[in-house]
Design a protein around this motif. Sequence first.
Motif, PDB file in Angstrom:
ATOM      1  N   ASP A 258     -17.865   3.154   5.345  1.00 10.42           N
ATOM      2  CA  ASP A 258     -18.924   2.156   5.184  1.00 10.42           C
ATOM      3  C   ASP A 258     -20.172   2.539   5.977  1.00 10.42           C
TER       4      ASP A 258
ATOM      5  N   GLU B  63     -26.538   6.432   3.905  1.00 12.96           N
ATOM      6  CA  GLU B  63     -26.865   5.375   2.944  1.00 12.96           C
ATOM      7  C   GLU B  63     -25.815   4.257   2.942  1.00 12.96           C
TER       8      GLU B  63
ATOM      9  N   LYS C 149     -26.912  -4.503   4.668  1.00  9.26           N
ATOM     10  CA  LYS C 149     -27.516  -5.445   3.724  1.00  9.26           C
ATOM     11  C   LYS C 149     -26.473  -6.420   3.187  1.00  9.26           C
ATOM     12  N   ARG C 150     -25.315  -5.879   2.810  1.00  8.81           N
ATOM     13  CA  ARG C 150     -24.235  -6.711   2.263  1.00  8.81           C
ATOM     14  C   ARG C 150     -23.768  -7.762   3.267  1.00  8.81           C
TER      15      ARG C 150
ATOM     16  N   LYS D  54     -26.400   0.016   3.159  1.00 11.40           N
ATOM     17  CA  LYS D  54     -25.818  -0.880   2.153  1.00 11.40           C
ATOM     18  C   LYS D  54     -24.869  -1.882   2.807  1.00 11.40           C
ATOM     19  N   THR D  55     -24.076  -1.410   3.763  1.00 14.20           N
ATOM     20  CA  THR D  55     -23.143  -2.292   4.481  1.00 14.20           C
ATOM     21  C   THR D  55     -23.916  -3.346   5.268  1.00 14.20           C
TER      22      THR D  55
END
Length: 67
Positions: free
Chosen positions: A58, A5, A12-13, A9-10
């Motif tokens: 990350d 996960e 997307k960020r 998230k990384t």
Amino acid sequence: MISYEPLFKTMKRKGITSYRLQKEGFSRATFYSIKQGNSISTNTVDQLCRLLKCNVYDIMEYREDLG
């Protein structure tokens, strides 16, 4: 169990898509394998860290399997 996960998230960020990873030489098959929660090699983790300019945490994290 290992969760990927943090990778999503990384990505997307940082605004990085799976298509961009593929253009940078990352295997699309490996990416989809990660999405299914399959294990990956340390070489793959290294490649992701290099491409995303991030740390191992990350990419993945350990989550206790509560069964």
